[in-house]
Scaffold this active site. Structure first.
Site, mmCIF file in Angstrom:
data_model
loop_
_atom_site.group_PDB
_atom_site.id
_atom_site.type_symbol
_atom_site.label_atom_id
_atom_site.label_comp_id
_atom_site.label_asym_id
_atom_site.label_seq_id
_atom_site.Cartn_x
_atom_site.Cartn_y
_atom_site.Cartn_z
ATOM 1 N N CYS A 119 5.352 -35.984 57.027
ATOM 2 C CA CYS A 119 4.616 -37.146 56.405
ATOM 3 C C CYS A 119 5.885 -38.368 55.898
ATOM 4 O O CYS A 119 5.421 -39.271 55.441
ATOM 5 C CB CYS A 119 3.882 -36.788 55.154
ATOM 6 S SG CYS A 119 2.456 -36.016 55.508
ATOM 7 N N HIS A 148 -8.645 -34.550 58.686
ATOM 8 C CA HIS A 148 -7.224 -34.176 58.092
ATOM 9 C C HIS A 148 -7.330 -34.410 56.638
ATOM 10 O O HIS A 148 -7.069 -33.244 56.081
ATOM 11 C CB HIS A 148 -6.334 -35.300 58.910
ATOM 12 C CG HIS A 148 -4.963 -35.002 58.272
ATOM 13 N ND1 HIS A 148 -3.967 -35.388 59.189
ATOM 14 C CD2 HIS A 148 -4.412 -34.658 57.311
ATOM 15 C CE1 HIS A 148 -2.693 -35.117 58.630
ATOM 16 N NE2 HIS A 148 -3.145 -34.416 57.463
ATOM 17 N N GLU A 161 -20.032 -45.693 38.254
ATOM 18 C CA GLU A 161 -19.218 -46.108 37.204
ATOM 19 C C GLU A 161 -17.557 -45.763 37.615
ATOM 20 O O GLU A 161 -16.614 -46.311 37.425
ATOM 21 C CB GLU A 161 -19.438 -45.366 35.916
ATOM 22 C CG GLU A 161 -18.468 -45.731 34.795
ATOM 23 C CD GLU A 161 -18.713 -47.249 34.070
ATOM 24 O OE1 GLU A 161 -19.566 -47.939 34.613
ATOM 25 O OE2 GLU A 161 -17.702 -47.572 33.184
ATOM 26 N N HIS A 174 -5.334 -32.289 51.366
ATOM 27 C CA HIS A 174 -6.310 -31.990 52.454
ATOM 28 C C HIS A 174 -7.593 -31.567 51.959
ATOM 29 O O HIS A 174 -8.309 -30.855 52.419
ATOM 30 C CB HIS A 174 -5.856 -30.718 53.208
ATOM 31 C CG HIS A 174 -4.399 -31.171 54.060
ATOM 32 N ND1 HIS A 174 -4.110 -29.968 54.923
ATOM 33 C CD2 HIS A 174 -3.954 -32.114 54.509
ATOM 34 C CE1 HIS A 174 -3.095 -30.280 55.936
ATOM 35 N NE2 HIS A 174 -2.909 -31.507 55.357
ATOM 36 N N HIS A 184 -0.803 -37.019 49.138
ATOM 37 C CA HIS A 184 -1.336 -36.567 50.380
ATOM 38 C C HIS A 184 -2.148 -35.360 50.204
ATOM 39 O O HIS A 184 -1.560 -34.233 49.785
ATOM 40 C CB HIS A 184 -0.376 -36.515 51.595
ATOM 41 C CG HIS A 184 -1.175 -36.139 52.641
ATOM 42 N ND1 HIS A 184 -2.204 -36.383 53.251
ATOM 43 C CD2 HIS A 184 -0.563 -35.002 53.728
ATOM 44 C CE1 HIS A 184 -2.794 -35.771 54.427
ATOM 45 N NE2 HIS A 184 -1.672 -34.935 54.512
#
Lengths: 268, 268, 268, 268
Positions: free
Chosen positions: D115, D218, D156, D135, D133
């Site tokens: 990443c 992903h 809200e 999953h 990040h």
């Protein structure tokens, strides 16, 4: 002492839960009936398990309860009514003489659990060593999906539940086999928990081997010869009720035969 | 001191959460309004419960809040807006004089919660001792499934909720019975939380006995005479909303009569 | 010593779980086979992971188990049968010689796990360094939804699972690609776990690259060259089984091609 | 020192997780780049949050990751690839110079996260201070239920997400209003995470105000000006994706107008 207080300040999330201890170290006197260094003492085990059951969503609000028979004295230790179960402490405990059924100890500010007569019936008529009562949503949902008896079959986890039969050689309880069906009777709820006593006693006659009774729209009672066994039975039954609800949602009857699920769903 | 730091190094997962304490011991000065060794002090209880509610997914992001009236001084302790609820510390607290409604303490860097007028209304018009506000998904989903009033009936857990009636002899609140229906009014959400005040006040008139109001697509407000009671009410109502959503998914109306579920599903 | 006991009294919820330690410090003698300060020693890792798996609902009641091969001695460490997995301690461990298959240590009061022959088969025929067995409800539900093989495709998480192919240059296992399908064979359950051995050995032949076998209506076995790898494989597979069940509930086949889900549901 | 080891022995479940510390106190040398007593140091925060995210099921196996820019030095701290996120320690961290993009520190035995280029793009083109990040299964399911853009309206919790507009007076980000729709773009997954870079850069152009991108089948990337903000955004978005999946299951479009749900379900 400094270390302890300093330590607690570091963990604000713990302060609330340990209030009881705070009081204890300041004001309370030692009571041999409820205070013990032995973690297996009923008063300690009830507090520890109520906390664990609260975290499992089995004792939401002040619901549910546990009672344990002291293995030496035969006294019954009973969690009180209306207390937040995750914050229970030994000082909150009712203690009842196992023979006379008179209270050996009544904590101030609490009422006895309305479940008390049901617990006593399990001690007396089922030779239970401990009883667990939860408001598990899996029990409530199962009681809506099933009529008179909860049934699930052919799941490995049912092997954790006793069949009621005893091995003639070892004298030990024989568990259910994978090919068996687990049956748990369902009784109707009443306005007050102590009014369940007649249905409970009737269930003892009709299902002499069951270790649990589901109360419709209410929860479940599970018992065993020791608290360790009762805990294992309760966990296994809750797992099976949860699985049964999920099977119903997928369209699979929880008590269908092995490979019969293909009749109800398109298997991949 | 060495022990404390050494200990923290062993538990990297705790470091982040205890940052407040770290600062406190180094730089901050003692404030009697918010610092107390009593774990039941409102500032300590709010921090402990916000952490617990965050773990329950009731205060995701910076949502939700708690306000408690100090039982001796009558001051209102209010969690601030925009703070990560699981990391809250006493120093973050707003404190308002219960009579003049003037702030006794405004923490730097925080804004008052937009819920403040709603909390004050509950203190004043409902004689509340504490109010809990959550963004519980069970409340949001219930507000989508029900129109004007959330209803659930004939579930043991509703006995945790007061009926609004008072026992003339003891002066205590009488809880709902198993055979009753729990009704919780649902009001429409607004752009800003303080704009909910008119609907809230109207609800106080229309449902004088309710201890909770659901805000559609938003969450729930629950109050009680003490924080202990408000916590129990909130847990029981959340349990019942969760159960209602599951019953709807199974096709069973949450407010159907006992044994009427057989009309809606094929019971086993 | 005073500090420790004082500390424990503050946390009644911990007392029950630490009973083993209590006994240990009082009565037990040091056994080099199972007692080690190294947290990576198999006896310590099995206890730590069983606790974690219990909290994940993978070892409800006394279900599930773990076995690890000692990397230096080659001995197999095996959790016993019937023990509450969240309370396991090194003293509960069976230890078997990796070559002779004779027990080096048999704990009093426990029976060997019925999974033992299955664990040994994985050590011997799959060159496993560790095996994890759970009663995960995601595995049981997957075994009801799929026929002979569990399949899921085109999900990032499958990249955590080895393809069975080895990189000729580095000698390392090549993981599945995002565009691959993960296949896990499903075998039928038997009355006793040790009777699964024939099916397991057959699976080794039919699916030489699999690192897991689902047992229908029972659970799953997952293995890897080390306990760290086996843990990662087990977590990833459980995530994928959970996702597959949710996809089935939404009407999406878990092994459908990329963008093929639009055939089965109305995408927004 | 005695106290610490003695203490650890009491809690076998903690031993495994603290292995890093054990090593550290014995063998490792102090590195100013990654070792700090400040709990807000990026290396400490990444470890604490990875543990928390693992417990949330967002970093199953070794999935997911976090990167934080040091507020003083501008260096990027990046969790490595393939490590069990709940056991991460400062010594595992990659550190990259924010200007030259050269590594200031490469931990032995780990590979950089795939990443990394995506994180760097967010730092550079979105002026991010941190990127998360996960999953999350809620992201994967949302990516199956929605086509090009995830949409949810009139809840809200969306007020926790910035609208992209800036208040001209205060210079602060204006959040979404309750009456707005939250839009999160969905991009297609690739074989390798670094191949997502072109789609990510395109998304920056097409959705200049988004603080998140869902990657189909992903997971999700969420960023913010600080790690505190990124954490709040990620929690709020995950809550909203979870709610959207539940709404779809009940037949209610997550982006339907207020009170339009009555078109899709029979409200009670």
């Amino acid at each position: 002492m400094y270390v302890k207080l300093d330590f607690l300040k570091n963990f604000p999330q713990f302060i609330y839960r340990t209030r009881s201890t705070y009081k204890y170290t300041k004001k309370m006197s030692y009571e041999p009936l409820i205070h013990s260094d032995d973690p297996k003492h009923p008063a300690n085990v009830i507090c520890a398990l109520c906390k664990q059951f609260y975290d499992n969503n089995w004792c939401t609000g002040t619901g549910g309860g546990i009672s344990i028979k002291h293995q030496t004295t035969g006294a019954y230790y009973i969690a009180p009514s209306g207390v937040q179960k995750e914050q229970m402490k030994p000082e909150d405990m009712f203690v009842m003489d196992g023979k006379s059924k008179e209270y050996l100890r009544i904590p101030k500010q609490f009422k006895p659990s309305a479940c008390t007569p049901l617990f006593v019936a399990c001690f007396q008529h089922r030779n239970a060593g401990a009883i667990i009562h939860t408001h598990s949503q899996n029990a409530v949902l199962s009681s809506l999906l099933f009529d008179k008896v909860f049934k699930i079959a052919n799941i490995e986890q049912i092997k954790a539940i006793p069949s009621g039969k005893v091995d003639p050689e070892t004298g030990k309880l024989i568990p259910l086999s994978f090919f068996d069906t687990l049956n748990i009777p369902i009784i109707e709820n009443k306005a007050h928990e102590d009014q369940l006593i007649d249905s409970l006693l009737q269930t003892f006659e009709d299902y002499p081997h069951t270790c649990a009774v589901i109360v419709r729209r209410h929860g479940i009672f599970v018992w065993g010869p020791t608290i360790e066994k009762a805990k294992v039975f309760n966990e296994a039954i809750d797992y099976l009720m949860e699985l049964a609800v999920k099977m119903c949602q997928l369209g699979i009857p929880p008590d269908c035969g092995i490979d019969e699920e293909a009749k109800f769903i398109a298997k991949r």
